[in-house]
Design an enzyme around this catalytic site. Sequence first.
Site, PDB file in Angstrom:
ATOM      1  N   GLY A  15      33.806  49.848  30.279  1.00  0.00           N
ATOM      2  CA  GLY A  15      34.617  49.509  31.443  1.00  0.00           C
ATOM      3  C   GLY A  15      36.119  49.606  31.153  1.00  0.00           C
ATOM      4  N   VAL A  17      38.488  47.157  30.974  1.00  0.00           N
ATOM      5  CA  VAL A  17      39.006  46.186  29.988  1.00  0.00           C
ATOM      6  C   VAL A  17      38.279  46.319  28.647  1.00  0.00           C
ATOM      7  CG1 VAL A  17      39.430  43.744  29.536  1.00  0.00           C
ATOM      8  CG2 VAL A  17      39.629  44.612  31.876  1.00  0.00           C
ATOM      9  N   SER A 109      39.635  35.753  35.740  1.00  0.00           N
ATOM     10  CA  SER A 109      40.461  36.592  36.605  1.00  0.00           C
ATOM     11  C   SER A 109      41.407  35.731  37.439  1.00  0.00           C
ATOM     12  CB  SER A 109      39.548  37.378  37.544  1.00  0.00           C
ATOM     13  OG  SER A 109      40.319  37.999  38.537  1.00  0.00           O
ATOM     14  N   SER A 110      42.575  36.298  37.748  1.00  0.00           N
ATOM     15  CA  SER A 110      43.530  35.548  38.579  1.00  0.00           C
ATOM     16  C   SER A 110      42.974  35.342  39.991  1.00  0.00           C
ATOM     17  CB  SER A 110      44.867  36.277  38.647  1.00  0.00           C
ATOM     18  OG  SER A 110      44.700  37.514  39.278  1.00  0.00           O
ATOM     19  N   CYS A 111      41.972  36.174  40.401  1.00  0.00           N
ATOM     20  CA  CYS A 111      41.468  35.994  41.781  1.00  0.00           C
ATOM     21  C   CYS A 111      40.567  34.787  41.933  1.00  0.00           C
ATOM     22  CB  CYS A 111      40.825  37.215  42.400  1.00  0.00           C
ATOM     23  SG  CYS A 111      40.189  38.412  41.366  1.00  0.00           S
ATOM     24  N   TYR A 138      32.058  36.063  44.099  1.00  0.00           N
ATOM     25  CA  TYR A 138      32.521  36.525  42.780  1.00  0.00           C
ATOM     26  C   TYR A 138      33.282  35.402  42.064  1.00  0.00           C
ATOM     27  CZ  TYR A 138      35.546  39.239  39.594  1.00  0.00           C
ATOM     28  OH  TYR A 138      36.227  39.719  38.503  1.00  0.00           O
ATOM     29  N   PRO A 165      43.298  37.346  33.441  1.00  0.00           N
ATOM     30  CA  PRO A 165      44.263  38.421  33.699  1.00  0.00           C
ATOM     31  C   PRO A 165      44.588  38.592  35.183  1.00  0.00           C
ATOM     32  CG  PRO A 165      42.180  39.281  32.825  1.00  0.00           C
ATOM     33  CD  PRO A 165      41.938  37.861  33.259  1.00  0.00           C
ATOM     34  N   THR A 166      45.775  39.076  35.406  1.00  0.00           N
ATOM     35  CA  THR A 166      46.183  39.485  36.743  1.00  0.00           C
ATOM     36  C   THR A 166      45.585  40.879  37.027  1.00  0.00           C
ATOM     37  OG1 THR A 166      48.092  39.686  38.155  1.00  0.00           O
ATOM     38  CG2 THR A 166      48.347  40.598  35.976  1.00  0.00           C
ATOM     39  N   HIS A 181      40.872  48.857  43.182  1.00  0.00           N
ATOM     40  CA  HIS A 181      41.989  47.934  43.356  1.00  0.00           C
ATOM     41  C   HIS A 181      43.219  48.723  43.826  1.00  0.00           C
ATOM     42  CE1 HIS A 181      39.504  45.491  40.437  1.00  0.00           C
ATOM     43  NE2 HIS A 181      39.652  44.688  41.464  1.00  0.00           N
TER      44      HIS A 181
HETATM   45  N1  NAP Z   1      40.147  45.229  36.711  1.00  0.00           N
HETATM   46  C1  NAP Z   1      40.939  44.215  36.986  1.00  0.00           C
HETATM   47  O1  NAP Z   1      41.961  44.342  37.693  1.00  0.00           O
HETATM   48  C2  NAP Z   1      40.626  42.842  36.421  1.00  0.00           C
HETATM   49  C3  NAP Z   1      41.551  41.823  36.684  1.00  0.00           C
HETATM   50  C4  NAP Z   1      41.280  40.559  36.216  1.00  0.00           C
HETATM   51  C5  NAP Z   1      40.119  40.318  35.499  1.00  0.00           C
HETATM   52  N2  NAP Z   1      39.245  41.302  35.242  1.00  0.00           N
HETATM   53  C6  NAP Z   1      37.997  40.943  34.519  1.00  0.00           C
HETATM   54  O2  NAP Z   1      37.808  41.758  33.391  1.00  0.00           O
HETATM   55  C7  NAP Z   1      36.401  41.957  33.190  1.00  0.00           C
HETATM   56  C8  NAP Z   1      36.118  43.453  33.076  1.00  0.00           C
HETATM   57  O3  NAP Z   1      36.531  44.091  34.278  1.00  0.00           O
HETATM   58  P1  NAP Z   1      36.753  45.663  34.356  1.00  0.00           P
HETATM   59  O4  NAP Z   1      37.804  45.909  35.338  1.00  0.00           O
HETATM   60  O5  NAP Z   1      36.847  46.235  32.983  1.00  0.00           O
HETATM   61  O6  NAP Z   1      35.366  46.101  35.024  1.00  0.00           O
HETATM   62  P2  NAP Z   1      34.613  47.488  34.884  1.00  0.00           P
HETATM   63  O7  NAP Z   1      35.555  48.583  34.587  1.00  0.00           O
HETATM   64  O8  NAP Z   1      33.734  47.606  36.064  1.00  0.00           O
HETATM   65  O9  NAP Z   1      33.700  47.258  33.589  1.00  0.00           O
HETATM   66  C9  NAP Z   1      32.648  46.349  33.578  1.00  0.00           C
HETATM   67  C10 NAP Z   1      31.652  46.784  32.531  1.00  0.00           C
HETATM   68  O10 NAP Z   1      30.534  45.882  32.572  1.00  0.00           O
HETATM   69  C11 NAP Z   1      29.347  46.640  32.498  1.00  0.00           C
HETATM   70  N3  NAP Z   1      28.240  45.956  33.154  1.00  0.00           N
HETATM   71  C12 NAP Z   1      28.144  45.553  34.444  1.00  0.00           C
HETATM   72  N4  NAP Z   1      26.949  44.999  34.674  1.00  0.00           N
HETATM   73  C13 NAP Z   1      26.256  45.066  33.495  1.00  0.00           C
HETATM   74  C14 NAP Z   1      24.962  44.676  33.106  1.00  0.00           C
HETATM   75  N5  NAP Z   1      24.106  44.113  33.961  1.00  0.00           N
HETATM   76  N6  NAP Z   1      24.584  44.905  31.817  1.00  0.00           N
HETATM   77  C15 NAP Z   1      25.420  45.492  30.950  1.00  0.00           C
HETATM   78  N7  NAP Z   1      26.666  45.886  31.262  1.00  0.00           N
HETATM   79  C16 NAP Z   1      27.072  45.669  32.526  1.00  0.00           C
HETATM   80  C17 NAP Z   1      29.678  47.925  33.249  1.00  0.00           C
HETATM   81  O11 NAP Z   1      28.774  48.918  32.871  1.00  0.00           O
HETATM   82  P3  NAP Z   1      28.488  50.143  33.877  1.00  0.00           P
HETATM   83  O12 NAP Z   1      29.787  50.808  34.065  1.00  0.00           O
HETATM   84  O13 NAP Z   1      27.474  50.942  33.145  1.00  0.00           O
HETATM   85  O14 NAP Z   1      27.984  49.512  35.147  1.00  0.00           O
HETATM   86  C18 NAP Z   1      31.099  48.191  32.752  1.00  0.00           C
HETATM   87  O15 NAP Z   1      31.086  48.873  31.529  1.00  0.00           O
HETATM   88  C19 NAP Z   1      35.692  41.298  34.375  1.00  0.00           C
HETATM   89  O16 NAP Z   1      35.195  40.059  33.985  1.00  0.00           O
HETATM   90  C20 NAP Z   1      36.790  41.117  35.399  1.00  0.00           C
HETATM   91  O17 NAP Z   1      36.577  39.974  36.190  1.00  0.00           O
HETATM   92  C21 NAP Z   1      39.462  42.580  35.681  1.00  0.00           C
END
Ligand code: NAP
Length: 319
Positions: A15, A17, A109-111, A138, A165-166, A181
């Site tokens: 993913g 992060v 997450s900040s949300c 969520y 994180p924001t 986003h």
């Molecule tokens: N992006 C933002 O702006 C943001 C901001 C604040 C906080 N965060 C937090 O950071 C964290 C990561 O977010 P991200 O943006 O990196 O999300 P992302 O790009 O969607 O990555 C999430 C990862 O989790 C994997 N995943 C989902 N369901 C799964 C399952 N059942 N078993 C195994 N792997 C699974 C996904 O695999 P697949 O791709 O194969 O589905 C993907 O590799 C989250 O907790 C999010 O709340 C993100």
Amino acid sequence: MITLNSKIFIAGHKGLVGGAILRTLKKKGYKNILTVTKKKLDLTNKKKVLLFLKKNKPDFIFLAAAKVGGIYSNQNYKADFIYDNLSIQLNVIDSAHKSGVQNLIFLGSSCVYPRDCKQPIKEEYLLNGKLEKTNDAYAIAKIAGIKMCQSYNEQFRRNYRCIMPTNTFGKNDNYDELNSHFIPALIKKLHKLKELKKDELKLWGDGSPKREVIYVNDLAGACVYFMRKKTKEDIINIGTGKDYSIKEYAKILSNVILPNIKVKIKFDKSKPNGTPRKVLDISLAKQYGWKPQFNLKESILETYNFFLEENATIKSKKK
Ligand SMILES: NC(=O)c1ccc[n+]([C@@H]2O[C@H](COP(=O)([O-])OP(=O)(O)OC[C@H]3O[C@@H](n4cnc5c(N)ncnc54)[C@H](OP(=O)(O)O)[C@@H]3O)[C@@H](O)[C@H]2O)c1
């Protein structure tokens, strides 16, 4: 004590992060990094997660796997969001504890802060008010994850901490029309203008809402920094503490992606603006010696270049 030979498991390494945490750890010379794809280990499967962690016994876990999305999917797939996120957290956090893993970083997450929070948002404002309706399923799941970390720390003296994180952007971002986003959405819209040789950018709302963003490399750096740092608190905000309006972001991104064109930005005021302002108070992280380092224009350009590479790969795969 974490060393370069410690075994570190990144859940969600494909993913946005998790991928950046993997790159950061590799760059810093960590040699024993454990990853597994969703296909091989679905983290919603309790039995398999426990078996995996008992067998592999990591010293440290980054929990960056989650079901993540934009307003549309948060609103329309609430059951999936609450079920998947609760399951992943229950399974990974509890199995980590049962396998003797002392250290874990959970991505919050900040949300998940209340909708009408005082600004800038301090860690202590969590659960001080009502949540934003569109992503409440969520948010409730993520808050449960935070409470799980805190409860295991209190009852079992574990060191499970939550990084909050924001809005994050960078390599491996999600550009899906319904799911992205606002930064990846802007990148995609501007790229489309470039391809079609047009100059009018249409955006929802009036452009006034203010948002804070962080480059994913900085966020990953913060995760690794706090993996090594002892902290009294178990929730730490990570952002920049600075915010810009959507209109300002649209101008900055237009200048980076279409440097030779004067982009006309049109706002559709019949569409909602969303929360007027959302910015984190990052004084706690700063007190521990962490601060953001990225330059917005440079990191947008890097992200756009990754977007072009990914687009080219997808196109060549389709051929
Ligand atoms: N992006 C933002 O702006 C943001 C901001 C604040 C906080 N965060 C937090 O950071 C964290 C990561 O977010 P991200 O943006 O990196 O999300 P992302 O790009 O969607 O990555 C999430 C990862 O989790 C994997 N995943 C989902 N369901 C799964 C399952 N059942 N078993 C195994 N792997 C699974 C996904 O695999 P697949 O791709 O194969 O589905 C993907 O590799 C989250 O907790 C999010 O709340 C993100």
